[in-house]
Design an enzyme around this catalytic site. Structure first.
Site, PDB file in Angstrom:
ATOM      1  N   SER A   1      26.896 -22.127-107.479  1.00 26.97           N
ATOM      2  CA  SER A   1      25.502 -21.689-107.509  1.00 26.97           C
ATOM      3  C   SER A   1      24.559 -22.801-107.044  1.00 26.97           C
ATOM      4  CB  SER A   1      25.147 -21.193-108.920  1.00 26.97           C
ATOM      5  OG  SER A   1      23.854 -20.660-108.964  1.00 26.97           O
TER       6      SER A   1
ATOM      7  N   ASP B   1      18.685 -19.149-104.387  1.00 29.19           N
ATOM      8  CA  ASP B   1      19.511 -20.263-104.844  1.00 29.19           C
ATOM      9  C   ASP B   1      20.770 -20.348-103.980  1.00 29.19           C
ATOM     10  OD1 ASP B   1      20.813 -18.030-105.849  1.00 29.19           O
ATOM     11  OD2 ASP B   1      21.236 -18.900-107.812  1.00 29.19           O
TER      12      ASP B   1
ATOM     13  N   ASP C   1      23.981 -19.569-104.113  1.00 34.13           N
ATOM     14  CA  ASP C   1      24.852 -18.419-103.859  1.00 34.13           C
ATOM     15  C   ASP C   1      24.052 -17.134-103.674  1.00 34.13           C
ATOM     16  OD1 ASP C   1      24.168 -18.477-106.572  1.00 34.13           O
ATOM     17  OD2 ASP C   1      26.020 -17.524-107.226  1.00 34.13           O
TER      18      ASP C   1
ATOM     19  N   ASP D   1      22.190 -15.224-105.425  1.00 31.69           N
ATOM     20  CA  ASP D   1      22.118 -14.093-106.357  1.00 31.69           C
ATOM     21  C   ASP D   1      20.805 -14.073-107.127  1.00 31.69           C
ATOM     22  OD1 ASP D   1      22.664 -16.285-107.972  1.00 31.69           O
ATOM     23  OD2 ASP D   1      24.187 -15.287-109.178  1.00 31.69           O
TER      24      ASP D   1
END
Length: 454
Positions: free
Chosen positions: A99, A243, A245, A247
């Site tokens: 992440s 961010d 990743d 999501d």
């Protein structure tokens, strides 16, 4: 000697420094354990742009295939694209990402078929136990017939699915600056936004897991400064930051001001309720603004308050049949998306709402942003229980005060509230405070901080 995975197996995922804390041989064992715990015949695997991600992902695939499980690799993807694949293909899934963590980290977010979360209570503890045992005794015997490993591209299908969930037909032309932070938004945004009447100004779309421009963590105000400046310089209608990743999404208005994720939660909740005939349950965690349950009720819905953390939100969405859920960390969960979180779908809702009327974003969101909030303030403390007890003692005898212990301690008055909750992994107390005006909020915030840090 068996590996001790206590430092990398967290409440909801696996996360640690590569190769110091974990590596490809360990990833292969995780793949085998995931296959055994899910009992699946097939799984789907994706990864982000970190330098270690392709190798870790492929090692996990080998481990699963050795147990007789067929593996579909979707390659580079956002976390919500992996959730899409898990839902659309009805397969357990594994996403290799850390992440917003720095470049030396990597991790695995795992889910069962239909994007149902795998956490400590839903399989992760068993996976850890198997991997720790096998790291001492060696990998289990391979299946008589190994599984296959095949590639599949899901990006176009993912984008089409998201666009099918939001009516974008009447969106006026908008100029939007998107900061991908060198993360997976640079991969997904061009395809998802294709064909929309958007003048897209890309920032840091080059996939680079070393994050050369800034950390891919828009929750830290320092990491959206570039976006704020660019929105003002371009005279854009809004800015969006993702961010690492992709999501989570964060929004900046036309003035370059950061928009509270609670305001986005309220906006999307109103739109999802309207789509559902003005009824439905909406989940929000206990540090979201008072605006959220107010807007939900005003639009015919039923707000349900939960602890902080995506496993609690997802579990409550499944239990209550909720249509939408939001967290102040900018995770947004949709029943239409297998109860999983997708920042991209939230971004499309913002574009549809803004583009469906003539005013600026700041004006549109004013109705959803009604209170003054402190944001989350962390304090290092040696004695978490002692400081929480001191706070309780200071407030419990005051008039017109209510206390509850759903997650840490929440103290509420008619015109303000605050929550203090301990970190599960660090010696920290986290304070969130909100009030009807900035002066009251600052007074409450400072009073509580004096107790925490006293």
């Amino acid at each position: 000697m068996a590996a001790d995975l206590s430092t990398i197996v967290k409440a909801y995922d696996v996360r640690g420094v590569v190769p110091d804390q974990w590596d490809e041989p360990l990833a292969e064992l995780f793949g085998a354990a995931f296959a055994q715990v899910t009992g699946a015949d097939a799984v789907v695997i994706g990864h982000d742009m970190r330098p270690s991600s392709p190798g870790l992902s492929r090692a996990f695939a080998r481990g699963a295939a050795a147990r007789g499980v067929d593996v579909t690799e979707i390659g580079l993807c956002s976390t919500d694209q992996l959730y899409y694949a898990s839902g659309a293909l009805n397969l357990p899934g594994a996403m290799f990402t850390a992440s917003h963590n720095p470049a030396q980290y990597n991790g695995i977010k795992m889910c069962r078929a239909g994007a149902a979360p795998v956490g400590q209570d839903t399989g992760l503890a068993e996976i850890r136990e198997l991997v720790e045992g096998w790291s001492e005794t060696g990998a289990p015997e391979p299946a008589a017939t190994p599984g296959t490993i095949t590639r599949r591209d899901t990006l176009e299908d993912y984008a089409a699915h998201l666009r099918s969930l939001v009516d974008l037909t009447s969106v006026r032309p908008l100029k939007v600056v998107v900061d991908a932070g060198n993360g997976m938004g640079g991969h997904t945004v061009p395809t998802v936004f294709a064909g929309l009447p958007l003048d897209l100004v890309p920032m840091y779309f080059e996939l680079d897991g070393t994050f050369p421009n800034h950390e891919a963590n828009p929750l830290d105000p320092a990491n959206i400064v570039d976006l704020q400046k660019r929105v003002r310089a371009e005279g854009a209608d809004l800015g969006i930051a993702f961010d690492g990743d992709a999501d989570r999404c964060f929004v900046v208005d036309e003035r370059g001001d950061a928009v509270s994720p609670s305001a986005i939660t309220a906006l999307v909740a109103a739109r999802e309720l309207a789509k559902n005939g003005g009824k439905g349950t909406v989940i929000h965690n206990l540090i979201t603004s008072w605006s959220v349950p107010e807007v939900v009720r005003e639009n015919g819905g039923t707000p349900v308050r939960t602890r902080v953390g995506h496993s609690f939100i997802k579990a409550e969405m499944a239990r209550s049949g909720a249509i939408f859920g939001g967290e102040h960390s900018a995770h947004y969960y949709f029943a239409d998306f297998w109860n999983a979180d997708t920042g991209m779908l939230a971004a499309l809702h913002v574009l549809a709402a803004l583009g469906g009327q003539d005013g600026p974003l700041s004006g549109l969101l004013a109705q959803y942003d009604r209170y003054a909030g402190s944001g989350e303030i962390n304090s290092t403390v040696a004695d978490q229980p002692g400081r929480l007890a001191a706070i309780r003692s200071a407030y419990e005898s005051r008039e017109n005060i209510t206390l509850d212990d759903l997650d840490g301690l929440t103290v509420s008055a008619p015109d303000w509230w605050f929550n203090v909750r301990p970190s599960n992994t660090e010696p920290l107390l986290r304070l969130n405070a909100e009030a009807s005006d900035e002066t009251t909020m600052a007074k409450v915030r400072d009073e509580v901080l004096a107790i925490i840090r006293g």
